[in-house]
Design a protein around this motif. Structure first.
Motif, PDB file in Angstrom:
ATOM      1  N   GLU A  36      42.331  88.235  39.883  1.00  0.00           N
ATOM      2  CA  GLU A  36      42.902  87.491  38.771  1.00  0.00           C
ATOM      3  C   GLU A  36      42.367  86.064  38.691  1.00  0.00           C
ATOM      4  N   ALA A  69      29.780  85.381  35.354  1.00  0.00           N
ATOM      5  CA  ALA A  69      29.852  86.232  34.161  1.00  0.00           C
ATOM      6  C   ALA A  69      28.815  87.350  34.188  1.00  0.00           C
ATOM      7  N   VAL A  94      33.838  79.964  27.141  1.00  0.00           N
ATOM      8  CA  VAL A  94      34.660  80.035  28.358  1.00  0.00           C
ATOM      9  C   VAL A  94      35.650  78.884  28.401  1.00  0.00           C
ATOM     10  N   SER A 139      38.398  79.237  25.471  1.00  0.00           N
ATOM     11  CA  SER A 139      39.340  80.345  25.670  1.00  0.00           C
ATOM     12  C   SER A 139      40.051  80.298  27.008  1.00  0.00           C
ATOM     13  N   ILE A 155      39.054  81.738  29.495  1.00  0.00           N
ATOM     14  CA  ILE A 155      38.902  83.102  29.996  1.00  0.00           C
ATOM     15  C   ILE A 155      37.449  83.324  30.410  1.00  0.00           C
ATOM     16  N   LEU A 156      37.275  83.948  31.578  1.00  0.00           N
ATOM     17  CA  LEU A 156      35.931  84.301  32.045  1.00  0.00           C
ATOM     18  C   LEU A 156      35.903  85.795  32.316  1.00  0.00           C
ATOM     19  N   GLU A 157      34.902  86.459  31.774  1.00  0.00           N
ATOM     20  CA  GLU A 157      34.759  87.898  31.984  1.00  0.00           C
ATOM     21  C   GLU A 157      33.815  88.111  33.161  1.00  0.00           C
ATOM     22  N   GLY A 215      30.974  90.686  33.325  1.00  0.00           N
ATOM     23  CA  GLY A 215      31.078  91.356  32.030  1.00  0.00           C
ATOM     24  C   GLY A 215      32.065  92.500  32.031  1.00  0.00           C
ATOM     25  N   ARG A 216      32.942  92.569  33.084  1.00  0.00           N
ATOM     26  CA  ARG A 216      33.818  93.742  33.213  1.00  0.00           C
ATOM     27  C   ARG A 216      35.293  93.414  33.398  1.00  0.00           C
ATOM     28  N   LYS A 217      35.613  92.231  33.915  1.00  0.00           N
ATOM     29  CA  LYS A 217      37.023  91.933  34.195  1.00  0.00           C
ATOM     30  C   LYS A 217      37.357  90.531  33.699  1.00  0.00           C
ATOM     31  N   ARG A 218      38.304  90.449  32.762  1.00  0.00           N
ATOM     32  CA  ARG A 218      38.705  89.173  32.203  1.00  0.00           C
ATOM     33  C   ARG A 218      39.743  88.504  33.107  1.00  0.00           C
TER      34      ARG A 218
END
Length: 463
Positions: A43, A71, A90, A93, A95-97, A100-103
């Motif tokens: 998380e 990322a 980033v 928002s 938010i960092l993915e 590229g798979r989990k925010r």
């Protein structure tokens, strides 16, 4: 010796191979290496930068690089013009993915930490990447060191030889051993290097990759010439010189071949242009070839441009010969000493690139292995003791001009060596060992920390 020439020439973003490319790779390798369950439970992600990475990380874009790495972006493929938009998204928002798979929630101020005066024990360029679950429990972490030229190693790998499990046909680790093999086999440095590369790749792939690297170098020079901005990014407000210099040199449609032939040194102006263009692109975060580092990325392209524009009998085969020869010298320097400015000062960056370029030029101008080794030694010898002291932590002052000066120095070393028979008092190995020892004795403030040298002598605005 099991490093490839292609390890010495990689494509990445500016402004620094050790501070931008390396951290991006390290963060990406860490996050991509997490198993599915760990990534699913994650998380929060955090990266801490230590030593030189922490001290000059802002100016070298290290903080931006690790965000891109987390990322899942790769320095060789990311589009430079998209970086600002990715980072802005980033930050906006929060938010960092990851990969590229989990925010996950992401706060740049708290999740990228630059330790300004704290170092890890293994190397000046240390970083720790960690991920946590919703309760703040650490799920995984990794300490990584960026050891120059975009090379990254883990804590466990640091004290091991910088080699791979590749088979080699010609095993050499020093300049002396390389010369002995050349004499025994009756072959050039490029010949032996080519045969080693054939153990790992087919001939067409080697040739294609080396010529692609040369094309990226040419594209970089052109991009630097075509820039319309008048200053470089960052608080120093350094004026771009490549576009203006190109206009001056090409007035009336003049080219390298058709300029003022009454000026015996006019070629130096063009060599300066090539180096300035590359390093201004590097300082702007553009796409460059680490050759062998970003801080010294302009030297080999400038010398290769000099060869292809001013000399005759230029072919793709000669370009490959240049790259193979330069790469072989770079491998010896990398494995016997260092190419990291944070470890041995700028002698390891500009000095190494100057040595590699001199060797490559001497080879394609018909030099014997002994003359090539002489050129490499001469170029390195006359960069010994050079400090790494970027003003404001930016790869601009004195880095850009150093590339231009060293490019001319490399050409001079090659030409001087070709006037001799290859015999000389100081060997390349002795120069490399001197560089290593000098770097070990050099105070840390002169090694890419921006705490000594020009970095403190020059008063500049906040960068």
């Amino acid at each position: 010796m099991a490093l490839s020439v292609l390890d010495m020439f990689s494509i990445g973003l500016g402004p620094s191979s050790s501070h931008t490319v390396g951290p991006m790779r390290a963060a990406a390798q860490f996050i991509n290496g997490l198993d599915a369950d760990t990534l699913a439970a994650t998380e929060r992600a955090q990266v801490e930068l230590f030593g030189s990475l922490g001290a000059t990380g802002i100016g070298h874009h290290s903080d931006t690089a690790v965000i891109l790495g987390l990322a899942g972006h790769d320095p060789a493929t990311i589009v430079p013009d998209q970086v600002d938009d990715i980072i802005a998204q980033v930050e906006t928002s929060a938010i960092l993915e990851l990969a590229g798979r989990k925010r996950v929630a992401f706060d740049r101020a708290n999740d990228v930490i630059l330790h300004l005066s704290k170092s890890l024990p293994g190397h000046p360029n240390g970083m720790k990447s960690s991920v946590y679950d919703a309760n703040g429990t650490e799920l995984a972490s990794q300490i990584t060191y960026s050891i120059g030229g975009g090379f990254v190693v883990t804590e466990d790998e640091l004290d091991k030889p910088l080699t791979t499990e590749r088979k080699v046909r010609h095993d050499y680790r020093t300049g002396t051993q390389l010369l002995e093999l050349c004499h025994q086999e009756g072959k050039s440095i490029a010949d032996l290097t080519w045969e080693n590369e054939l153990e790992w790749r087919d001939a067409e792939e080697i040739r294609s990759e080396l010529l692609h690297i040369w094309q990226v170098m040419q594209d970089c020079v052109q991009a630097g010439i075509d820039r319309t901005e008048t200053t470089l990014p960052g608080g120093l407000k350094v004026t771009r010189r490549a576009p203006r210099l190109y206009k001056q040199l090409s007035q009336g449609g003049a080219t390298e071949r058709t300029g003022d032939t009454t000026d015996a040194l006019r070629g130096i102006e063009w060599v300066n242009l090539y180096a300035l263009a590359v390093n201004e692109e590097n300082a702007s975060g553009g796409r460059v070839v680490t050759a062998p580092t970003n801080g010294a990325a302009g030297i080999i392209p400038a010398v290769l441009h000099y060869y292809t524009r001013f000399l005759d009998d230029v072919t793709d085969d000669k370009i490959v010969e240049f790259m193979l020869t330069a790469g072989a010298i770079g491998i010896i320097i990398k494995t016997q000493a260092s190419i990291s400015g944070a470890e041995v000062g700028c002698q390891g960056e500009v000095g190494s690139a100057c040595s590699m370029a001199a060797a490559g030029l001497a080879a394609v101008m018909g030099g014997t292995p002994s003359q090539v080794e002489d050129a490499a030694e001469m170029a390195l010898e006359h960069n010994l003791g050079m400090t790494c002291d970027p003003v404001g932590g930016l790869v601009q002052i004195p880095c850009i001009e150093r590339n231009a000066i060293a490019s001319v120095k490399a050409i001079n070393a090659a030409r001087l060596a070709l006037h001799g028979d290859g015999t000389h008092k100081v060997s390349l190995d002795q120069a490399i060992e001197t560089m290593r020892a000098t770097g070990a004795d050099m105070m840390d403030k002169y090694k890419e920390t921006s705490r000594g040298g020009l970095a403190v002598a020059v008063t500049m605005p906040e960068c």
